[in-house]
Design a protein around this motif. Structure first.
Motif, mmCIF file in Angstrom:
data_model
loop_
_atom_site.group_PDB
_atom_site.id
_atom_site.type_symbol
_atom_site.label_atom_id
_atom_site.label_comp_id
_atom_site.label_asym_id
_atom_site.label_seq_id
_atom_site.Cartn_x
_atom_site.Cartn_y
_atom_site.Cartn_z
ATOM 1 N N VAL A 1 26.136 42.160 35.742
ATOM 2 C CA VAL A 1 27.290 42.678 36.471
ATOM 3 C C VAL A 1 27.985 41.490 37.131
ATOM 4 N N ILE A 2 29.295 41.402 36.965
ATOM 5 C CA ILE A 2 30.073 40.346 37.616
ATOM 6 C C ILE A 2 30.833 40.954 38.787
ATOM 7 N N ALA A 3 30.614 40.419 39.982
ATOM 8 C CA ALA A 3 31.307 40.874 41.186
ATOM 9 C C ALA A 3 32.146 39.725 41.714
ATOM 10 N N THR A 4 33.443 39.847 41.582
ATOM 11 C CA THR A 4 34.335 38.756 41.980
ATOM 12 C C THR A 4 35.732 39.305 42.225
ATOM 13 N N MET A 5 36.733 38.454 42.291
ATOM 14 C CA MET A 5 38.094 38.859 42.597
ATOM 15 C C MET A 5 38.656 39.798 41.532
ATOM 16 N N GLU A 6 39.467 40.739 41.974
ATOM 17 C CA GLU A 6 40.068 41.737 41.085
ATOM 18 C C GLU A 6 40.827 41.086 39.936
ATOM 19 N N ALA A 7 41.369 39.898 40.155
ATOM 20 C CA ALA A 7 42.182 39.231 39.139
ATOM 21 C C ALA A 7 41.414 38.978 37.848
ATOM 22 N N TYR A 8 40.079 38.975 37.902
ATOM 23 C CA TYR A 8 39.285 38.677 36.712
ATOM 24 C C TYR A 8 38.778 39.931 35.999
ATOM 25 N N ARG A 9 39.183 41.111 36.460
ATOM 26 C CA ARG A 9 38.668 42.349 35.871
ATOM 27 C C ARG A 9 38.875 42.396 34.354
ATOM 28 N N ASP A 10 40.107 42.197 33.918
ATOM 29 C CA ASP A 10 40.400 42.320 32.482
ATOM 30 C C ASP A 10 39.588 41.321 31.670
ATOM 31 N N LYS A 11 39.476 40.115 32.180
ATOM 32 C CA LYS A 11 38.744 39.068 31.464
ATOM 33 C C LYS A 11 37.272 39.432 31.320
ATOM 34 N N VAL A 12 36.684 39.977 32.378
ATOM 35 C CA VAL A 12 35.265 40.325 32.355
ATOM 36 C C VAL A 12 35.024 41.548 31.482
ATOM 37 N N GLU A 13 35.813 42.576 31.684
ATOM 38 C CA GLU A 13 35.592 43.820 30.950
ATOM 39 C C GLU A 13 35.881 43.665 29.461
ATOM 40 N N ALA A 14 36.780 42.739 29.104
ATOM 41 C CA ALA A 14 37.054 42.498 27.681
ATOM 42 C C ALA A 14 35.822 41.974 26.955
ATOM 43 N N LEU A 15 34.890 41.380 27.708
ATOM 44 C CA LEU A 15 33.648 40.870 27.119
ATOM 45 C C LEU A 15 32.539 41.923 27.102
ATOM 46 N N GLY A 16 32.854 43.122 27.581
ATOM 47 C CA GLY A 16 31.852 44.181 27.606
ATOM 48 C C GLY A 16 30.874 44.050 28.755
ATOM 49 N N ILE A 17 31.273 43.352 29.816
ATOM 50 C CA ILE A 17 30.420 43.158 30.983
ATOM 51 C C ILE A 17 30.937 44.018 32.125
ATOM 52 N N GLU A 18 30.022 44.662 32.842
ATOM 53 C CA GLU A 18 30.414 45.494 33.970
ATOM 54 C C GLU A 18 31.032 44.633 35.075
ATOM 55 N N PHE A 19 32.096 45.159 35.672
ATOM 56 C CA PHE A 19 32.838 44.418 36.691
ATOM 57 C C PHE A 19 32.919 45.221 37.984
ATOM 58 N N HIS A 20 32.788 44.527 39.119
ATOM 59 C CA HIS A 20 33.032 45.127 40.427
ATOM 60 C C HIS A 20 33.939 44.196 41.227
ATOM 61 N N PRO A 21 35.031 44.716 41.794
ATOM 62 C CA PRO A 21 35.919 43.858 42.594
ATOM 63 C C PRO A 21 35.306 43.536 43.953
ATOM 64 N N VAL A 22 35.498 42.297 44.380
ATOM 65 C CA VAL A 22 35.037 41.856 45.694
ATOM 66 C C VAL A 22 36.189 41.137 46.382
ATOM 67 N N ARG A 23 36.480 41.592 47.578
ATOM 68 C CA ARG A 23 37.497 40.904 48.369
ATOM 69 C C ARG A 23 36.930 39.599 48.938
ATOM 70 N N PRO A 24 37.776 38.581 49.212
ATOM 71 C CA PRO A 24 39.240 38.616 49.141
ATOM 72 C C PRO A 24 39.764 38.268 47.745
ATOM 73 N N SER A 25 40.990 38.698 47.499
ATOM 74 C CA SER A 25 41.721 38.240 46.328
ATOM 75 C C SER A 25 42.833 37.335 46.826
ATOM 76 N N ILE A 26 42.907 36.141 46.300
ATOM 77 C CA ILE A 26 43.889 35.184 46.811
ATOM 78 C C ILE A 26 44.998 34.976 45.799
ATOM 79 N N GLY A 27 46.184 34.651 46.316
ATOM 80 C CA GLY A 27 47.343 34.423 45.480
ATOM 81 C C GLY A 27 47.679 32.951 45.363
ATOM 82 N N VAL A 28 48.800 32.680 44.717
ATOM 83 C CA VAL A 28 49.213 31.306 44.456
ATOM 84 C C VAL A 28 49.419 30.533 45.752
ATOM 85 N N THR A 29 50.007 31.183 46.771
ATOM 86 C CA THR A 29 50.253 30.499 48.040
ATOM 87 C C THR A 29 48.948 30.045 48.677
#
Length: 432
Positions: free
Chosen positions: A34-62
């Motif tokens: 199970v990968i628990a990390t920023m929401e921005a990586y959800r698609d990348k993780v789930e595309a590999l067939g790995i379970e994903f859980h979002p963990v705050r914080p999610s940071i932006g470009v700034t």
């Protein structure tokens, strides 16, 4: 039921890819990663067939720009304004992701993951991606907030120890809220969260090559050096336009700022294009999705810009690589066997730059000293002196001989076995 292994990480691609590689291998071995990390990586993780859980914080470009803009203020901003204020939310998210978990594996910036493992009384493995995170007094290090002290570095343990003690003292105030949060949960204070408290007393995985650092006597005693862990994104090929460029002439110089520093404003790519034209070099510029990176960049038949390319596929077809010194980018350049010029910005990058210079495979130019003159001089050195290319091939042999993914997975499996056999808990199976 397969054992459930939770990976809690945070950061750029270089902070996520190693755990994806380990997760995929553990999945192949019959475990449930199970990968628990920023929401921005959800698609990348789930595309590999790995379970994903979002963990705050999610940071932006700034936020990325602020945490890399200054070697001292950047780390302080990351810790005091992003990670620590989000700790209660991060902890809640990790506790949700940890339901049914058999073990938690953490990245150096995921304080919530370590606290969750302790709260749940789960086995905990900590990981280190860059050797500077051990803050060893027995080797020359470039302390992240103080890269300009690099010229004063010494191999004297006393001098290095004094420098480390200074950083520890300054950062203790930053970490006080972490200690308070632990106390509120009824946990002991623990060690300094950025130093000894960062490492699991059970098992520590150093996910880098012995070419970059050898074990030191003041590393945690339960540390296992695995070699670099590569996630090569095998399904991703080079885009057709880049493939056509590569086959259309001699190997180019690849210029990249990785996946985080690429968001900084600056004239790195403009400087690169001018140097390439002046020296008659072919160049590939990986500029990301920041339009300002193309400002004042002169493109031509010999200088081409692309948003992204898998480093594993590009670097082996380059004659040299100019990059920011992120540990993932550095690992790929070392494995490719190409001489490099490193333009470090902050965090572990100045230390990594110093290490590859000592290896004889690179020159470095700190971002504050970056100009056409300094970058051209460094690039001319690594291209003009055959010793850099020869040494790069030697180091590549060491890196390629290591199997970081398999070694890390073996250690995790051994630690899982230890956690289910109470009679053996006094033994350090992580190191066997």
């Amino acid at each position: 039921m397969p054992k459930r292994i939770l990976f809690n990480t945070f950061g750029s691609y270089g902070d996520v890819h190693p755990y994806l590689a380990i997760a995929l291998e553990l999945q192949r071995r019959g475990y449930q990663p199970v990968i628990a990390t920023m929401e921005a990586y959800r698609d990348k993780v789930e595309a590999l067939g790995i379970e994903f859980h979002p963990v705050r914080p999610s940071i932006g470009v700034t936020d990325v720009q602020r945490v890399f803009e200054h070697p001292m203020r950047g780390p302080e901003h990351l810790l005091r304004n992003i990670l620590i204020p989000s700790l209660p939310d991060s902890y809640a998210d990790v506790m949700e992701a940890a339901k049914g978990a058999d073990i938690i594996v953490t990245h150096t910036c995921t304080y919530a993951g370590a606290i969750a493992a302790e709260s749940l009384k789960l086995p905990w493995i900590s990981t280190v991606l860059s050797p500077v995170a051990f803050f060893s007094a027995h080797e020359s290090i470039v302390v992240p907030p103080m890269p300009l002290l690099q010229r004063l570095l010494t191999t004297s343990p006393a001098a290095n120890g004094a420098l480390i003690a200074l950083v520890k003292y300054v950062s203790r105030m930053w970490a006080r809220p972490i200690v308070r949060f632990r106390t509120e949960l009824g946990l002991p204070r623990g060690g300094h969260p950025i130093f000894e408290g960062l490492h699991s007393p059970q098992c520590v995985l150093a996910l880098f090559s012995r070419a970059l650092a050898q074990p030191q006597r003041d590393w945690p005693a339960n540390t296992h050096l695995t070699g670099f862990v590569f996630h090569d994104e095998i399904a991703l090929g080079l885009e057709p336009a880049l493939e056509r460029f590569l086959v259309g002439g001699p190997p180019p110089v690849a210029f990249t700022l990785g996946s985080a520093v690429v968001h900084l404003d600056g004239d790195f790519y403009a400087i690169a294009s001018r140097i390439a034209h002046r020296l008659g070099l072919r160049a590939v510029l990986l500029v990301g999705d920041n339009p300002s990176n193309l400002a004042n960049v002169r493109l031509s038949n010999n200088v081409a810009a692309f948003e992204y390319a898998p480093f594993a596929k590009l670097f082996t077809r380059a004659q040299a690589v100019v990059h920011q010194g992120g540990i993932g980018t550095t690992a790929q350049a070392l494995r490719a066997g190409r001489p490099t010029v490193v333009v470090p910005h902050a965090y572990d990058q100045p230390d990594t730059a110093a290490r590859v210079e000592r290896l004889g495979v690179a020159r470095s130019v700190h971002k504050n000293a970056l100009s056409e003159k300094t970058l051209e001089a460094a690039l001319s050195d690594v291209l003009g002196d055959p010793r850099y290319a020869a040494r790069a091939q030697d180091v590549a042999g060491i890196v390629r001989s290591e199997d970081g993914v398999a070694t890390a997975c073996d250690a995790i499996e051994r630690h899982l076995a230890l956690s289910t056999r109470p009679a053996l808990q006094s033994q350090n199976l992580c190191l066997r």
